[in-house]
Structure formats: C-alpha cells, structure tokens
Write a protein that holds these residues in place. Sequence first.
Motif: not given
Length: 601
Positions: A337-362
């Motif tokens: 459960a700690n590795q899963l984003y909610p299967d909602t539009d808000a949860g999916k937006a969180q996943a995309i935000a995390y991805c953009n943060a990883r892109l900036a970090a690397i």
Amino acid sequence: MHTNRRRFLAGTAATAALAATPLRGATAAPPLSQLFDQLVQEQLRRSPEGATQLGLDKGPNADLRAKLSDQSAAGIASEQALTRAQLKRLEAVDRSALAREQQIDLDCVLYTRRSAVAVQAFDFGGSSYGPSPYVVSQLSGAYQSVPDFLDTKHQIATKGDADAYLQRLQAFGTQIDDQTQRMRHDAGVGVVPPDFILDLAIEQMGKTAVPAADALVVRSIARRAADKGLGDDYGRQAAAIYAANVLPALERQLTYAKTLRQTATHDAGVWKLPRGAEFYPVALKATTTSSLSPEEVHKFGLDQAELLSARLDGELKKQGFTRGSVGERMAALYKNANQLYPDTDAGKAQAIAYCNARLAAIRAKLPTVFDRLPPYSFEVRRVPAQTEAGAAAAFSQSPAIDGSRPGLVYFNLKDSGDWPKFCLATTVYHEGLPGHQLEGGLALSNKDLPLIRKISGFSGYGEGWALYAEQLADEIGMYDEDPLGRLGYLKFMLFRANRCVVDTGMHHFRWSREQAIQRFVEQEGETPGFAAREVDRYCVNPGQAASYKLGHSVFVGIRDKAKAKQGSAFDLKAYHNAVLRYGRVPLDVLQQIGDAWVASV
C-alpha cells in the motif's frame, strides 16, 4: 512519436574504413547534401503530420499545416513507388568518395530505405511503433492518432491556424474511410487482427465516435480559438464538419471492425497470416536492426532473463524479501500500500508530479557524465483517457525541432496499480532523461547532422540507449536513497529480456496470448493488466519489443571493451560523446563506430 525503421555493412573491413576515412570538413559533397534535402522534402510532403510535429510546416511547407497524409490505396502505392525511387538514387551515390561522417550518414539513410522496401513488399498493414500487419488496431489508425495530434500538436495562435485545423478535421473523415478500405483490402488477402485486438480497437472507437458536443476534436478548437480571441464560430464549424464527415466515417469503421470481429481468430502471432513466416524476420530486422534470427533472439532473451533474475533475487534478499520466487516476491511488492497511488484522478496527478520531480532531479546530475545536454524542455504527462485502454504503458514524443513544443513522456495510468511508485523512476529515466529525450534532443540540436538524420531513427539504437540510460541512472546514484527504486530498475531490465522471449515466442514459436502474459506474471510479478497491454502491443508491432535488450547489449559491450583497454583512464563522458555523436544508427553501424573509437583511445 517514434519513427523506427535495415541490412548492411559488416566485418572488419568496414570498421577499418570508418577509422581511416577523414572526418567531414567544410567541403561537404553537394550531391549528397542536395539528395538528402530532396528526400527530406519528399518525406515532409508525404507526412504533413510529421512536418507539424517537427515544427517544419513553415515557409514553403506552410500549406502542410492544413493537410493530413494520404492513406488511400493510391497514396499507399505512391509511397511505395517513391521509396523504391529514393533507394535507387541513394544506391547511385559513390560511397568511396565521401568523408567518414558522410559515409555514416549515407549508410543510415540507405538502411531506412532498404528496410522500408523489404517491409512494403508485404502489401498489407500499416505502422505504429514499427511495421505492423494491421492498419487499424488499438495502437494504430487515424481514429486514435488524429484526435490527439490535433489537440496537442496542431498549435492554434492565429486565424490561419484555426482555418487549417478545420481543413484537417475535414481530412480526418477521409483518412478514416481510406483506412477502412485498407482493412477491407487486407481482410481480402487473409490479414485480420486477432479477436482481442479488435475488441480493444472497438472499445476505443466507441469512445471516439461520440456526438459533436463531446468530441475532443471539436472541444479542442472551440476552447483554444476562444482563448486566442478568435470567437465562437470555430467551435460551431468544427461541430458541423464532425457531424457531417467524421462521425459517419467513424461509425462505418466501427461497423466494419465489428463485422471482422465475428470471424476473427484468437491466434496472437503473425505466423497465422499469409506469408507470416516471411514477414516476421523482416519486421524483426526492421525494428531491431540486428541480423539475429528469431531463434537466436529467443535464446538471447532466455539467457539474459536467467542472469537478471538471479541479480534481482539478490537485491530482493538485501531488502528482506526472501520467501517465494522472484515473481511472487515482486507481485507482493506491487501490492504494498505504501507504493500505490490512489486509482483516482487526484492520485494519478500525484504520480505524474512525482515523475516530473524525478526528471528534474536527474537533470541536475547529468553534467557530471555528459559534455553536452539538449537545449529543450521536457515534461511528463498522463495518456489521454480516451486512448489509455490500448495505449502502451509508457512512451516518449520528441520536442519540436525549434523548441516550440517540449519533449513529452506519457504514462498510461488506466489502472494506478500498474504503476507502483518503485516502478516509476526508472521509466522516467528511460523515456525522459538520460534516455530518449536526451539522445533524441542531442540529435535534433546537433549542427553536424543533416536534417534527414535528425528526423529518422532506429529502434535498436533508441531503445538500447534508453535501457542503458536506466543503468546509468543507477550508476550515478539515483537509487542511493531509494533501494525499492533499484528493484524497479532491475525488474524492468528483466522485463526487457523477457520481451525478447515473448515476442519471438508468439510470432515464431506460436505461443498463445495467454502463454505470453503468464511469462511476465510468473517471472516478474507483473500485474495481469500491465502484462496484457504489453503483449497486445507486441501482437501488432512484431519484432519491436526485442529492440531494447539487443540494443542495450551493444552499448554495454562497447563500453566494456573501452574499460578493459583503458582501465582507470576510462572516461565516461568520452564514451558518451563517441556513441551519441552520430545520432541514431543501425546496431551494426553502432558496433563499427564503437570499435573504431575503442581502437583510437
């Protein structure tokens, strides 16, 4: 999107020639430059969508902004004739009179045309990520590509842009009908997609064939034209065109797809098609640019999977995951459960935000291992909801060559459970930086590459580099504080080895769809939905799935040779300069470039 299309140079003589020929100087051979310019212009005229995506629908090609490509039988025949004529002109060039870099340019362009001629000899199908036996599927066809193209690639800043959009919307209906006719042609020679592929296509067509008020292509221009102060009439005009031309064409295609579905078989591989046993090796070579046979690719995949599974087992044990097979332990991690984003539009937006943060970090770390970085901006987005049922799990689209549109990385978040957090970062590095967007962006901004080289590509190189980029991310410390992320990286490396097994399994060894899905589920703990979408992709793009690990093995092999020769003097930046310098090339040519570089250091 990806334009990936090869047979060619071989042996030590070719390598020696590359090493011995002088570099391109100020006196480029005019005949070759002119020929390349002609080929680019012909390519743009054949593909107005490509011209727009590259930002080249300007100046003498400004009229292309109002057009879509000709998908009619006459248009297909014209393209086949043009490819043959281009190959003849390229083969007339005296290669021995060219400088070293020009020879590489010529060899790469020749490879694309030879490959295209070989694929076009099978007069059926179309293309999505590579040669496809099916013109319309869950991944191919105007019904699913044009709405996204018009919404995200056709920019609207002026009245002329909006008028051009309406003309393209009119052409959209024609393109759909032309492809329906191609489906009829193909069915007449025994080429029909499997039942499960038609099910996916029919589902997506149904979501596209909606009333004008709900249609993306209508809502897009209505909103954007109003935002630019162009008034409300464009929305009304678009609705009228859609209702009169586009929706009826969509409904005709949907009806025909349902007719085909009534008698479609469940067999997944192209072996079932007329000349399918001939088609698969051609498609495999066209996409991977490797000369390995299906049997050799299958064994390579099995061997790599065994090695990677053992490595993943060791990393899992380090994290305290000791009970069960590798696949069972990874499946359990998928349910954490700690590795899963909610299967909602808000949860999916969180996943995309995390991805953009990883892109900036690397991106901040890349100057430590690269001398040159692309000048473009990049971002991660979610796959549009109307196409996520059949879209690939993740994919990349290059920026406009003039920087007017960023490079885009898409994640398919139809089910958030398919993308636990520990799996996201490595995919960002693959599709974004330092993967596709870095090597593609460097090619687009490379002043020494002819335009024809910048806008063409090879899946073996592009996907091989992107998989190497995942490895590089680990090596520069992106998982030092994220050990579960490292599990995700190794899991996806294993996934690419199993792709070689599954692709050849279905298309050459006659595996069923279910057998292919089960390999991913058992070996890696994939979710069944993720595995099914991937397997379905391989069904309509035979061979392409093997590009990743085959290409990766060439990149790593060149680096290992240089390390063995240089020891502590090995310079990672110099290696990256060497293998990225010439843009995308066939794997045989990459090996020659690498061998010549290793010999010189």
